[in-house]
Scaffold this motif. Structure first.
Motif, PDB file in Angstrom:
ATOM      1  N   GLU A 336       0.801  -1.236  -0.091  1.00  0.00           N
ATOM      2  CA  GLU A 336      -0.115   0.024   0.147  1.00  0.00           C
ATOM      3  C   GLU A 336       0.821   1.331  -0.035  1.00  0.00           C
ATOM      4  OE1 GLU A 336      -4.100  -1.502   2.427  1.00  0.00           O
ATOM      5  OE2 GLU A 336      -2.364  -0.997   3.398  1.00  0.00           O
ATOM      6  N   LYS A 339       2.129   1.734  -3.480  1.00  0.00           N
ATOM      7  CA  LYS A 339       1.065   2.199  -4.239  1.00  0.00           C
ATOM      8  C   LYS A 339       0.813   3.643  -4.501  1.00  0.00           C
ATOM      9  CE  LYS A 339      -3.141   2.535  -3.509  1.00  0.00           C
ATOM     10  NZ  LYS A 339      -4.645   2.279  -3.059  1.00  0.00           N
ATOM     11  N   TRP A 354      -1.094  -0.846  -8.126  1.00  0.00           N
ATOM     12  CA  TRP A 354      -2.656  -0.717  -7.522  1.00  0.00           C
ATOM     13  C   TRP A 354      -3.203  -2.129  -7.767  1.00  0.00           C
ATOM     14  CZ3 TRP A 354      -7.266  -1.878  -9.456  1.00  0.00           C
ATOM     15  CH2 TRP A 354      -8.401  -1.379  -9.107  1.00  0.00           C
ATOM     16  N   TRP A 355      -2.713  -3.008  -8.490  1.00  0.00           N
ATOM     17  CA  TRP A 355      -3.312  -4.364  -8.934  1.00  0.00           C
ATOM     18  C   TRP A 355      -2.853  -5.331  -7.754  1.00  0.00           C
ATOM     19  CZ3 TRP A 355      -7.715  -5.349 -11.000  1.00  0.00           C
ATOM     20  CH2 TRP A 355      -8.029  -4.699 -12.103  1.00  0.00           C
ATOM     21  N   GLN A 358      -4.917  -4.832  -4.747  1.00  0.00           N
ATOM     22  CA  GLN A 358      -6.327  -5.422  -4.686  1.00  0.00           C
ATOM     23  C   GLN A 358      -6.100  -6.913  -4.415  1.00  0.00           C
ATOM     24  OE1 GLN A 358      -8.479  -2.993  -5.030  1.00  0.00           O
ATOM     25  NE2 GLN A 358      -6.721  -1.599  -5.175  1.00  0.00           N
ATOM     26  N   THR A 359      -5.007  -7.710  -5.257  1.00  0.00           N
ATOM     27  CA  THR A 359      -5.082  -9.038  -5.089  1.00  0.00           C
ATOM     28  C   THR A 359      -4.616  -9.461  -3.689  1.00  0.00           C
ATOM     29  OG1 THR A 359      -4.290  -9.096  -7.387  1.00  0.00           O
ATOM     30  CG2 THR A 359      -3.939 -10.986  -6.078  1.00  0.00           C
ATOM     31  N   ALA A 361      -5.098  -7.647  -0.612  1.00  0.00           N
ATOM     32  CA  ALA A 361      -6.094  -7.135   0.185  1.00  0.00           C
ATOM     33  C   ALA A 361      -7.305  -8.423   0.038  1.00  0.00           C
ATOM     34  CB  ALA A 361      -6.798  -5.991  -0.505  1.00  0.00           C
ATOM     35  N   ARG A 362      -7.431  -8.943  -1.190  1.00  0.00           N
ATOM     36  CA  ARG A 362      -8.478 -10.227  -0.993  1.00  0.00           C
ATOM     37  C   ARG A 362      -7.746 -11.383  -0.277  1.00  0.00           C
ATOM     38  NH1 ARG A 362      -8.885  -9.449  -6.654  1.00  0.00           N
ATOM     39  NH2 ARG A 362      -7.825 -11.234  -6.911  1.00  0.00           N
ATOM     40  N   ASP A 372      -4.891 -17.185  -7.124  1.00  0.00           N
ATOM     41  CA  ASP A 372      -4.441 -15.531  -6.697  1.00  0.00           C
ATOM     42  C   ASP A 372      -2.860 -15.487  -6.552  1.00  0.00           C
ATOM     43  OD1 ASP A 372      -6.668 -14.594  -7.414  1.00  0.00           O
ATOM     44  OD2 ASP A 372      -7.495 -14.933  -5.416  1.00  0.00           O
TER      45      ASP A 372
END
Length: 436
Positions: A336, A339, A354-355, A358-359, A361-362, A372
């Motif tokens: 983070e 980013k 950014w991607w 996202q990955t 965080a999931r 993933d």
């Protein structure tokens, strides 16, 4: 074990008002400058080359060799720029050095500028640390008043002006060409190279850019000689360095020791890992270097040893984490940061970081699937070596290394539907803990 410490830059940190001119000169300060001014500039460069001093900002490039790249037949002015934009997570050596011993930096600036025949030098300090900016400004002022800076320094005929510049607070300005952009009043973004700063740097003129600790090491080399400096450290990584230990040790702090010391020795000096716990993973040079584990306690902390272990010595920012730390959450927090700090100039870094967030965080929430992890590695592969500067590369380091060493922990997040280190986040984990 205390014999392994080699206090040079940190030797006066405990002195009364160590940051003042009086305290510094009381220990022989600025004697090296007077000595240097009696020699030819080229002789100073050769001395630094012979010492084996390598850049202390992370890359480890030979300092004397960098100075030697300056084309003296170039009619433009020569500049020295000190990179004091210390922003790497976990790195905390330059700021305490400038607070406790700013005059060793100022003396180093004067000697280094003389060696490369520069008449103007800049010290670029990150804007958030106002107390450090004020302290260095005062040290520069004292040096002017004492005749260590300014016109005809100590009757040598050499003139030098030093400017303390406050940056705007961007991590990217730790990259040397982005720093130059900031100095010139533009947005901090990396430049395309070549031309390199040694040929066309600040104001399109020959420029040397060095880390604070690199420049601060120069007075001791001039004072004691190249052989003295090279007698410490290892065959290819000479001298001493400040190792910053933070995290789950009893006594975190700065430990100045020869390059090649091991983490096991440093942990002993720091009083050990906090009671009742054990080391899980650590960073050898800040969060942009690949993680290592307790398997690497005896790796020599020099450029070659850490490289052979699959990481980088970097800024010697040793962040230590015990078994209570979730590696997935730690890596997510670092990602983070990258980013947020991406300057946005190039697509791989701007979009890729950014991607990655996202990955990650999931996965940290226990969502997604094992595929993933392969997606993460593929994203890292599309960033590594393809971004404009090293920020993108650094963002991938903790991710790829953590999957290598802690793949099972990533999978545990999927199994428990959340972080297995946080019972409140997972009913399955809480139930398992209650029945254990």
């Amino acid at each position: 074990m205390v014999d392994t410490l080699t206090p040079v830059l940190t030797d006066n940190w405990g002195d009364e008002r160590s940051w003042t001119m009086a305290a510094y000169e009381g220990r022989g300060g600025y004697g090296a400058l007077r000595k240097a001014l009696t020699q030819e500039p080229a002789a100073i460069i050769e001395q630094v080359k012979d010492s084996g001093l390598r850049g202390r900002g992370g890359a480890g490039f030979p300092t004397g060799m960098k100075w030697g790249f300056i084309p003296q037949d170039n009619p433009n002015p020569k500049y020295l720029v000190v990179n004091a934009d210390e922003s790497e997570p976990g790195t905390c050596k330059d700021i305490p050095l400038m607070m406790a011993n700013p005059h060793v930096l100022v003396e180093g600036v004067a000697i280094s500028s003389y060696a490369i025949r520069a008449n103007t030098a800049f010290i670029y300090i990150r804007g958030e640390v106002l107390h450090v900016i004020r302290r260095v400004q005062r040290a520069v002022q004292e040096a002017y008043l004492a005749g260590h800076l300014g016109k005809d320094i100590h009757g040598s005929g050499y003139d030098l002006d030093v400017v303390v510049h406050a940056g705007a607070g961007a991590y990217i300005c730790g990259e040397e060409t982005a720093l130059l952009e900031g100095l010139e009043g533009r947005r901090g973004q990396p430049r395309l190279r070549p031309p390199f700063p040694a040929v066309a740097g600040l104001y399109a003129s020959p420029t040397v850019i060095n880390n604070v600790e690199s420049i601060a090491s120069v007075p001791s080399i001039v004072e004691h000689g190249a052989d003295w400096f090279s007698s410490m450290g290892t065959e290819k990584s000479k001298g001493f360095g400040i190792f910053s230990l933070s995290g789950h040790v009893r006594n975190p702090g700065q430990f100045e020791a020869p390059l090649g010391i091991t983490l096991r020795e440093l942990i002993d000096l720091a009083g050990g890992i906090r009671e009742g716990h054990q080391l899980k993973f650590w960073t050898p040079g800040g969060s942009s270097t690949p993680l290592l584990t307790d398997q690497h306690l005896d790796v020599p902390l020099d450029f070659e040893g850490v490289g052979e272990a699959g990481s980088m010595l970097g800024t010697r920012a040793l962040q230590l984490f015990d078994e209570t730390t979730c590696v997935v959450r730690a890596v997510l927090r670092w990602t983070e940061f990258y980013k947020h700090e991406s300057c946005g100039k190039c697509t791989p870094c701007r979009e890729g970081t950014w991607w990655l967030v996202q990955t990650l965080a999931r996965l940290e929430k226990g969502q997604g699937s094992e595929q993933d992890l392969d997606l993460l590695l593929d994203q890292c592969d599309n960033i590594l070596g393809r971004s404009f500067c090293a920020l993108g590369d650094g963002a991938t380091s903790p991710i790829s290394s953590s999957i290598e060493y802690f793949r099972d922990e990533y999978l545990a997040h999927l199994t428990h539907g959340g972080c297995p280190f946080d019972p409140a986040a997972s009913t399955a984990f809480a139930t398992a803990g209650a029945t254990a």
